[in-house]
Motif scaffolding. Sequence first.
Motif, PDB file in Angstrom:
ATOM      1  N   THR A  35       0.842  -1.187   0.000  1.00  0.00           N
ATOM      2  CA  THR A  35       0.000   0.000   0.000  1.00  0.00           C
ATOM      3  C   THR A  35       0.880   1.240   0.000  1.00  0.00           C
ATOM      4  N   ILE A  36       0.372   2.318  -0.584  1.00  0.00           N
ATOM      5  CA  ILE A  36       1.134   3.554  -0.676  1.00  0.00           C
ATOM      6  C   ILE A  36       0.381   4.660   0.037  1.00  0.00           C
ATOM      7  N   SER A  37       1.081   5.383   0.938  1.00  0.00           N
ATOM      8  CA  SER A  37       0.447   6.453   1.687  1.00  0.00           C
ATOM      9  C   SER A  37       0.417   7.727   0.860  1.00  0.00           C
ATOM     10  N   ALA A  38      -0.115   8.783   1.451  1.00  0.00           N
ATOM     11  CA  ALA A  38      -0.109  10.082   0.791  1.00  0.00           C
ATOM     12  C   ALA A  38       1.331  10.562   0.617  1.00  0.00           C
ATOM     13  N   SER A  39       1.535  11.448  -0.339  1.00  0.00           N
ATOM     14  CA  SER A  39       2.874  11.962  -0.608  1.00  0.00           C
ATOM     15  C   SER A  39       3.331  12.879   0.523  1.00  0.00           C
ATOM     16  N   HIS A  40       4.638  12.895   0.727  1.00  0.00           N
ATOM     17  CA  HIS A  40       5.242  13.741   1.761  1.00  0.00           C
ATOM     18  C   HIS A  40       6.333  14.600   1.124  1.00  0.00           C
ATOM     19  N   SER A  41       6.631  15.710   1.784  1.00  0.00           N
ATOM     20  CA  SER A  41       7.696  16.590   1.318  1.00  0.00           C
ATOM     21  C   SER A  41       8.443  17.150   2.526  1.00  0.00           C
ATOM     22  N   LEU A  42       9.758  17.037   2.501  1.00  0.00           N
ATOM     23  CA  LEU A  42      10.606  17.565   3.567  1.00  0.00           C
ATOM     24  C   LEU A  42      11.451  18.707   3.033  1.00  0.00           C
ATOM     25  N   CYS A  65      10.813  15.012  -1.909  1.00  0.00           N
ATOM     26  CA  CYS A  65       9.449  14.494  -2.044  1.00  0.00           C
ATOM     27  C   CYS A  65       9.469  12.971  -2.135  1.00  0.00           C
ATOM     28  N   PHE A  66       8.503  12.344  -1.488  1.00  0.00           N
ATOM     29  CA  PHE A  66       8.435  10.884  -1.514  1.00  0.00           C
ATOM     30  C   PHE A  66       7.057  10.432  -1.050  1.00  0.00           C
ATOM     31  N   ALA A  67       6.728   9.192  -1.370  1.00  0.00           N
ATOM     32  CA  ALA A  67       5.537   8.534  -0.838  1.00  0.00           C
ATOM     33  C   ALA A  67       6.005   7.302  -0.069  1.00  0.00           C
ATOM     34  N   ILE A  68       5.277   6.917   0.951  1.00  0.00           N
ATOM     35  CA  ILE A  68       5.658   5.769   1.771  1.00  0.00           C
ATOM     36  C   ILE A  68       4.919   4.529   1.274  1.00  0.00           C
ATOM     37  N   GLU A  69       5.680   3.538   0.847  1.00  0.00           N
ATOM     38  CA  GLU A  69       5.099   2.268   0.410  1.00  0.00           C
ATOM     39  C   GLU A  69       5.185   1.283   1.583  1.00  0.00           C
ATOM     40  N   ARG A  70       4.061   0.709   1.936  1.00  0.00           N
ATOM     41  CA  ARG A  70       4.015  -0.156   3.117  1.00  0.00           C
ATOM     42  C   ARG A  70       3.776  -1.609   2.728  1.00  0.00           C
ATOM     43  N   THR A  71       4.442  -2.498   3.470  1.00  0.00           N
ATOM     44  CA  THR A  71       4.245  -3.923   3.261  1.00  0.00           C
ATOM     45  C   THR A  71       4.418  -4.641   4.583  1.00  0.00           C
ATOM     46  N   ASP A  91      13.730   7.227 -10.745  1.00  0.00           N
ATOM     47  CA  ASP A  91      12.334   7.582 -10.516  1.00  0.00           C
ATOM     48  C   ASP A  91      12.125   8.360  -9.223  1.00  0.00           C
ATOM     49  N   GLY A  92      13.201   8.839  -8.600  1.00  0.00           N
ATOM     50  CA  GLY A  92      13.094   9.648  -7.397  1.00  0.00           C
ATOM     51  C   GLY A  92      13.384   8.872  -6.129  1.00  0.00           C
ATOM     52  N   VAL A  93      12.851   9.372  -5.010  1.00  0.00           N
ATOM     53  CA  VAL A  93      13.085   8.760  -3.705  1.00  0.00           C
ATOM     54  C   VAL A  93      12.017   7.711  -3.442  1.00  0.00           C
TER      55      VAL A  93
END
Length: 246
Positions: free
Chosen positions: A2-9, A17-23, A36-38
Amino acid sequence: MTISASHSLDFGGEAICFAIERTARRKTVAISVGHDGVRVLAPSDLDDDRVVAIVRRKGAWLLRKRAMYQELGGVVAAPEFVSGETFYYLGRPYRLKVVLDADAVLSRVTARGASFVAPVQPDATAEVRRAAVRGALRHWYRDHAKRHFPARASVMAELLAIVPPIVRVVDQSKRWGSCDARGCIRLNWRLIMAPMTLVDYVIAHEACHVLEHSHSRRFWRSLETIMPDYEARARQLDKLGHMFVW
C-alpha cells in the motif's frame, strides 16, 4: 503493498518528495534513490511521523544521491524504436535496424552482429511500427533474461551454500530485484541490459536475502563475503541504471 499520501521535507532549503510504500513483510525502513526519485519502503505498522523522521535523518545522503542523477542528466530520452537507436544487452550496445517485410506478422527481433533487426509490415503506420518493435524488444529481452538469471542465481546460491532459489522474471519499473519471505527471487527483465557484473550484483544481493530478509549486519557480511566489491558495483548501477529503463 500500500502507498500512503505523498510527503515533502525541507532539508537545507531543498525539497525532498516521496511517498511511503508499506508492506507487512518489512521489519525496517528502506530508502533508495533512483531514476524515478526517492523510494521509501516501511513496515505496515509504523506510523508516518516515525518514517518521515527516519527519512529526515537521511537528508544529506538523499541530496547527494539526487545530485548525482542530475549530473547524469536525469533520465535518457524515451526511445522511439526507429532505426539507428542504440539498445543494450549485457552492457554491449546494439544498433536497432527496422526493416520492411511484407511477410512479417508480428515483429520478432533477432541479434545479428552488433545490430537488433526488427521486421515490420510496410503498410503499418509509424505508431503501429513503433509499438510492434517495442513489444518485440521486450519479448527478446525477457526471453534472454529467463535464460541467464536462473543460472547466475545458482552460482550465487552455491557460494552461499543454499538451495538455488526460484527465479521469476518480472516487469517492475521501480526495482531491479526483490526476494519474498519464501525465498523466491524476482528480477526485473530490464536488468539484462546491464553488464554482467551488475546483473551478478543484483542477483547476489537478492540471494543474500534468502538468508536474511532485512538489511542486517548478517546480510551485509554475507554479501561482502561473496562479492567484496559490491559497493562499487552498486554505485555503477546507480550511474548506469537510467539507461535501461523504458
